[in-house]
Scaffold this motif. Structure first.
Motif, PDB file in Angstrom:
ATOM      1  N   GLY A  13      27.906 -17.759 -24.177  1.00 42.43           N
ATOM      2  CA  GLY A  13      29.226 -17.179 -24.486  1.00 42.43           C
ATOM      3  C   GLY A  13      29.786 -17.565 -25.697  1.00 42.43           C
ATOM      4  O   GLY A  13      29.435 -18.629 -26.103  1.00 42.43           O
ATOM      5  N   GLY A  14      30.792 -16.955 -26.066  1.00 43.87           N
ATOM      6  CA  GLY A  14      31.778 -17.143 -27.180  1.00 43.87           C
ATOM      7  C   GLY A  14      32.486 -15.995 -27.837  1.00 43.87           C
ATOM      8  O   GLY A  14      32.681 -15.048 -27.157  1.00 43.87           O
ATOM      9  N   VAL A  15      33.266 -16.238 -28.755  1.00 43.39           N
ATOM     10  CA  VAL A  15      34.478 -15.526 -29.095  1.00 43.39           C
ATOM     11  C   VAL A  15      33.702 -14.374 -30.284  1.00 43.39           C
ATOM     12  O   VAL A  15      33.692 -13.395 -29.883  1.00 43.39           O
ATOM     13  N   ASN A  16      33.214 -14.759 -31.406  1.00 40.37           N
ATOM     14  CA  ASN A  16      32.677 -13.874 -32.261  1.00 40.37           C
ATOM     15  C   ASN A  16      31.160 -13.662 -32.199  1.00 40.37           C
ATOM     16  O   ASN A  16      30.377 -13.982 -32.820  1.00 40.37           O
ATOM     17  N   LYS A  17      30.893 -13.037 -31.097  1.00 40.79           N
ATOM     18  CA  LYS A  17      29.532 -12.688 -30.801  1.00 40.79           C
ATOM     19  C   LYS A  17      29.179 -11.173 -31.263  1.00 40.79           C
ATOM     20  O   LYS A  17      30.068 -10.398 -31.160  1.00 40.79           O
ATOM     21  N   LYS A  18      27.906 -11.100 -32.102  1.00 42.32           N
ATOM     22  CA  LYS A  18      27.751  -9.743 -32.247  1.00 42.32           C
ATOM     23  C   LYS A  18      26.325  -9.466 -31.330  1.00 42.32           C
ATOM     24  O   LYS A  18      25.731 -10.220 -31.062  1.00 42.32           O
ATOM     25  N   ARG A  19      26.127  -7.972 -31.279  1.00 43.29           N
ATOM     26  CA  ARG A  19      24.890  -7.415 -30.583  1.00 43.29           C
ATOM     27  C   ARG A  19      23.818  -7.908 -31.558  1.00 43.29           C
ATOM     28  O   ARG A  19      23.530  -7.927 -32.675  1.00 43.29           O
ATOM     29  N   MET A  20      22.807  -8.578 -30.675  1.00 45.81           N
ATOM     30  CA  MET A  20      21.482  -9.144 -31.200  1.00 45.81           C
ATOM     31  C   MET A  20      20.594  -7.810 -31.644  1.00 45.81           C
ATOM     32  O   MET A  20      20.389  -6.855 -30.833  1.00 45.81           O
ATOM     33  N   ALA A  21      20.298  -7.909 -32.931  1.00 44.57           N
ATOM     34  CA  ALA A  21      19.393  -6.744 -33.414  1.00 44.57           C
ATOM     35  C   ALA A  21      17.914  -7.065 -33.024  1.00 44.57           C
ATOM     36  O   ALA A  21      17.120  -8.292 -33.214  1.00 44.57           O
ATOM     37  N   LEU A  22      17.231  -6.057 -32.259  1.00 43.02           N
ATOM     38  CA  LEU A  22      15.767  -6.159 -31.993  1.00 43.02           C
ATOM     39  C   LEU A  22      15.119  -5.902 -33.336  1.00 43.02           C
ATOM     40  O   LEU A  22      15.718  -5.322 -34.040  1.00 43.02           O
ATOM     41  N   ASN A  23      13.805  -6.347 -33.290  1.00 40.67           N
ATOM     42  CA  ASN A  23      12.779  -6.219 -34.737  1.00 40.67           C
ATOM     43  C   ASN A  23      12.966  -5.027 -35.147  1.00 40.67           C
ATOM     44  O   ASN A  23      12.836  -4.525 -36.097  1.00 40.67           O
ATOM     45  N   TYR A  24      12.659  -3.847 -34.092  1.00 45.61           N
ATOM     46  CA  TYR A  24      12.601  -2.401 -34.581  1.00 45.61           C
ATOM     47  C   TYR A  24      13.493  -1.727 -34.012  1.00 45.61           C
ATOM     48  O   TYR A  24      13.976  -1.764 -32.994  1.00 45.61           O
ATOM     49  N   THR A  25      13.710  -0.608 -34.734  1.00 45.99           N
ATOM     50  CA  THR A  25      14.947   0.310 -34.347  1.00 45.99           C
ATOM     51  C   THR A  25      14.036   1.104 -33.141  1.00 45.99           C
ATOM     52  O   THR A  25      13.104   1.283 -33.130  1.00 45.99           O
ATOM     53  N   PRO A  26      14.943   1.618 -32.097  1.00 45.06           N
ATOM     54  CA  PRO A  26      14.184   1.983 -30.971  1.00 45.06           C
ATOM     55  C   PRO A  26      13.791   3.411 -31.205  1.00 45.06           C
ATOM     56  O   PRO A  26      14.280   4.127 -31.927  1.00 45.06           O
ATOM     57  N   ASN A  27      12.533   3.668 -30.328  1.00 42.76           N
ATOM     58  CA  ASN A  27      12.192   5.277 -30.513  1.00 42.76           C
ATOM     59  C   ASN A  27      13.189   6.262 -30.406  1.00 42.76           C
ATOM     60  O   ASN A  27      14.305   6.008 -29.504  1.00 42.76           O
ATOM     61  N   PHE A  28      12.803   7.309 -31.058  1.00 44.72           N
ATOM     62  CA  PHE A  28      14.169   8.143 -30.789  1.00 44.72           C
ATOM     63  C   PHE A  28      13.927   8.975 -29.687  1.00 44.72           C
ATOM     64  O   PHE A  28      15.117   9.128 -28.944  1.00 44.72           O
ATOM     65  N   MET A  29      12.878   9.188 -28.771  1.00 43.67           N
ATOM     66  CA  MET A  29      12.715   9.939 -27.606  1.00 43.67           C
ATOM     67  C   MET A  29      13.388   8.871 -26.383  1.00 43.67           C
ATOM     68  O   MET A  29      14.302   9.321 -25.655  1.00 43.67           O
ATOM     69  N   LEU A  30      13.199   7.428 -26.431  1.00 38.98           N
ATOM     70  CA  LEU A  30      14.026   6.544 -25.732  1.00 38.98           C
ATOM     71  C   LEU A  30      15.593   6.720 -25.903  1.00 38.98           C
ATOM     72  O   LEU A  30      16.081   6.548 -25.124  1.00 38.98           O
ATOM     73  N   ARG A  31      16.080   6.640 -27.307  1.00 42.29           N
ATOM     74  CA  ARG A  31      17.481   6.832 -27.617  1.00 42.29           C
ATOM     75  C   ARG A  31      17.948   8.048 -26.794  1.00 42.29           C
ATOM     76  O   ARG A  31      19.095   7.959 -25.974  1.00 42.29           O
ATOM     77  N   VAL A  32      17.311   9.017 -26.824  1.00 41.68           N
ATOM     78  CA  VAL A  32      17.998  10.338 -26.481  1.00 41.68           C
ATOM     79  C   VAL A  32      17.808  10.434 -24.760  1.00 41.68           C
ATOM     80  O   VAL A  32      18.645  10.711 -24.211  1.00 41.68           O
ATOM     81  N   GLY A  33      16.658  10.041 -24.585  1.00 42.09           N
ATOM     82  CA  GLY A  33      16.277  10.055 -23.060  1.00 42.09           C
ATOM     83  C   GLY A  33      16.899   9.172 -22.120  1.00 42.09           C
ATOM     84  O   GLY A  33      17.233   9.535 -21.105  1.00 42.09           O
ATOM     85  N   SER A  34      17.224   7.940 -22.687  1.00 41.74           N
ATOM     86  CA  SER A  34      18.227   7.114 -22.010  1.00 41.74           C
ATOM     87  C   SER A  34      19.242   7.565 -21.589  1.00 41.74           C
ATOM     88  O   SER A  34      20.074   7.346 -20.531  1.00 41.74           O
ATOM     89  N   ARG A  35      19.914   8.631 -22.598  1.00 44.60           N
ATOM     90  CA  ARG A  35      21.338   9.222 -22.069  1.00 44.60           C
ATOM     91  C   ARG A  35      21.121  10.056 -20.952  1.00 44.60           C
ATOM     92  O   ARG A  35      22.177   9.951 -20.051  1.00 44.60           O
ATOM     93  N   ALA A  36      19.907  10.815 -20.856  1.00 49.70           N
ATOM     94  CA  ALA A  36      19.749  11.509 -19.605  1.00 49.70           C
ATOM     95  C   ALA A  36      19.489  10.703 -18.287  1.00 49.70           C
ATOM     96  O   ALA A  36      19.890  11.047 -17.122  1.00 49.70           O
TER      97      ALA A  36
END
Lengths: 109, 160, 248, 86
Positions: C102-125
């Motif tokens: 942990g720490g104070v100024n942490k940012k979200r780790m960026a994964l190597n590739y942007t997530p699939n569109f279907m995953l991004r929308v489907g995860s919401r459902a």
């Protein structure tokens, strides 16, 4: 009623068997994903419908499982297909490869 | 409006899990209300007045077509798997879609994955990238006619 | 030298244990135990104090421990104090991960590739279904198999799905910290209320109702929901710590 | 009788996917086989619920379905990141 349910169960079992066979026999990873996803989705569908006919009082929960599988299974295979395209060598027998437009070359995002 | 939609979705899921018992309905409404306040920022469930009409179209037109296509695709898979020399002519093609909403595109992609010989890989903007076992056409329009035309017509009505 | 000392130490400690066990007549000797009086039978029949009649699902009222599920009867009632210890262990491991990563100024780790569109929308459902299932399992811990620990894990896995599906997503860590402290504190407070009312820690002071109903079993559902919230927020904290990194 | 037939068919499906899981030349093949295996197991759990006539198994089936989906996603994202850069 019981006979209809058993017919559905046997059809479901057959499609599960088909899914396993497809996974085993298809020559490259994308065809395997296709065969596996389609056959197991219909297999699960059919088995769950069969159980639903045999036990009508469980239909709500079985419906939830059907919704989840029909939504989640294609998403999972799409994500897997993208991962397979990005990470391994392409199959040799491709006729056309328009996916290269976004993922090909060195400038992948 | 957003809150109402989220609440309805969560409540329906709870009923599907728990069944129609009066105790469960009270508890489910309570839980769904609390969760709605927390997660409404992260999810975007939408709802409007035409929802019953859409659900009717979805249930009575889309689902039978979908199940029929699913059965056809399984027969197709069975034919390929059971033949001695597996007939393949694979390739990645791209097709355009006219659907606008995110969820509409998701349903279209899922339908394409479960119909004969196709597997959607990704969507960028309004372009779908698809792996097909049997490449039929050369241009995007030809491929679209073979792959997604029926579903686009139905989903265009559902997600206007 | 060290080896010799260790050898002598082991011999001495072993001798002490053997001596202590041999000269102890508190334990039943091997073979003398009466299988009709084992604790597990009493637990299964909810009959530790010899007060119950037969346990019948849907009819028995006012049992000494009311959940329909025997495992829950043991985990959240007879051995509830041990469960408090278990979630403390989980809390300490989560704290360890937070101290290490942990720490104070942490940012979200960026994964190597942007997530699939279907995953991004489907995860919401799918997020709704997964979250609701987790809470359902935690709430019904006294009726069905499952309970707070699997329910909390499902809640955390819904958050993991959003992490994997969206590059920008980040939980509000402070909210989860508050939730965790609130759940743990309420657990202890319920235990103390039991101590004041009934005379011992975590006494089941609410009416227990009929076996198998949703609103039954006194404080056990409340405790299981609290356990679910605590486990869920702790594992979410662990996931968050693993998926963030120092800002460069 | 019919029970045995159904379970034999399902069991053969499981067997084939396990063979691919052990054989699979690349990691993606193994993950595909695991995905198929998981969905067959969900059906098997529902079948067990049916034959033992006990709806508690359905909860297990739901939880298993959710965890199987997450597992596929996690493995896929891992493969992208791990092998994607060469």
């Amino acid at each position: 009623m019981e006979i209809i349910s058993y017919i559905f169960l046997i059809i479901g079992g057959l499609f599960y068997l088909l899914g396993g066979l497809g996974i085993l026999r298809m020559p490259d990873v994308f065809n395997r994903i296709q065969a596996g996803t389609k056959a197991t989705t219909l297999g699960a569908f059919s088995v769950l419908i069969g159980v639903m006919i045999a036990h009508p009082e469980w239909w709500l929960k079985l419906l939830l499982i059907i919704i989840f599988i029909v939504l989640a299974n294609p998403i999972g295979s799409s994500v897997l297909a993208k991962a397979a395209y990005l990470s391994f060598d392409k199959p040799k027998n491709l006729v056309i490869d328009q996916l290269q437009d976004i993922f090909g070359g060195e400038d992948n995002d | 409006m957003k809150y109402v939609a989220t609440f309805l979705v969560l409540f329906v899921i709870y009923i599907l899990l728990a069944g129609f018992v009066i105790d469960e309905l009270i508890l489910g409404a309570l839980i769904a209300m609390i969760l709605t306040l927390i997660i409404a920022r992260y999810v975007d469930y939408k709802i409007d007045v035409k929802l019953p009409y859409r659900l009717a179209v979805f249930g009575f037109v889309y689902i039978p077509v979908f199940i029929w296509q699913l059965i056809l695709s399984n027969i197709d898979v069975a034919k390929r798997v059971l033949s001695i020399q597996i007939p393949l002519n694979p390739g990645f093609v791209k097709i355009k879609t006219e659907l606008k909403g995110d969820f509409a595109k998701l349903i279209l992609a899922n339908s394409i994955t479960l119909t004969p010989g196709t597997l959607s890989v990704d969507i960028k903007g309004d372009t779908l990238y698809i792996h097909t076992v049997d490449v039929k056409g050369n241009t995007a329009e030809e491929n679209k006619k073979h792959i997604s035309a029926t579903f686009e017509k139905i989903l265009g009505v559902v997600f206007k | 030298m060290k080896h010799v000392l260790a050898f002598i130490f082991v011999i001495v400690v072993g001798g002490m244990i053997i001596y202590a066990l041999q000269s102890n007549d508190q334990f039943t000797q091997y073979g003398d135990n009466d299988p009709r009086q084992t604790t597990s039978d009493a637990y299964i029949n909810r009959d530790v104090r010899d007060t119950n009649q037969d346990v019948i699902f849907g009819e028995s009222d006012d049992l000494e421990s009311a959940p329909a599920n025997t495992v829950t009867a043991i985990v959240a009632d007879y051995r509830s104090f041990d469960t408090l210890g278990e979630i403390t262990v989980l809390f300490i491991s989560s704290l360890g991960v937070a101290l290490l990563l942990g720490g104070v100024n942490k940012k979200r780790m960026a994964l190597n590739y942007t997530p699939n569109f279907m995953l991004r929308v489907g995860s919401r459902a799918l997020f709704g279904i997964i979250l609701m299932t987790g809470i359902f399992i935690a709430v019904h811990g006294h009726l069905t198999p499952g309970g707070g620990f699997p329910g909390g894990t499902m809640i955390a896995s819904s958050v993991l799905l959003l992490y994997l599906a969206d590059d920008q997503f980040r939980t509000k860590v402070t909210g989860f910290k508050l939730l965790e402290s609130f759940a743990g504190m309420t657990y202890v407070i319920i235990g103390l209320v039991g101590l004041f009312i009934g005379g011992y820690f975590l006494e089941n002071f609410l009416p227990t109702g009929t076996l198998g109903n949703l609103f039954s079993a006194g404080i056990i559902p409340i405790i299981y929901v609290l356990i679910g919230l605590k486990v869920g927020s702790e594992i979410t904290g662990i996931i968050d710590n693993f998926l963030t990194e120092e800002a460069l | 009788m019919i029970t045995s037939i159904v379970f034999a068919l399902v069991g053969l499906g499981v067997l084939f996917s396990v063979v691919r899981l052990l054989k699979g030349p690349s990691a993606a093949d193994r993950v595909v086989a695991l995905d198929t295996f998981n969905i067959i197991i969900i059906g098997t759990i529902v079948l067990l619920a049916h034959f033992y006539n006990n709806n508690l198994y359905l909860d297990i089936a739901i939880v298993y379905a959710i965890l199987a989906f997450l597992e596929t996603i996690v493995f896929a994202r891992y493969l992208e990141g791990h092998y994607g850069n060469h």
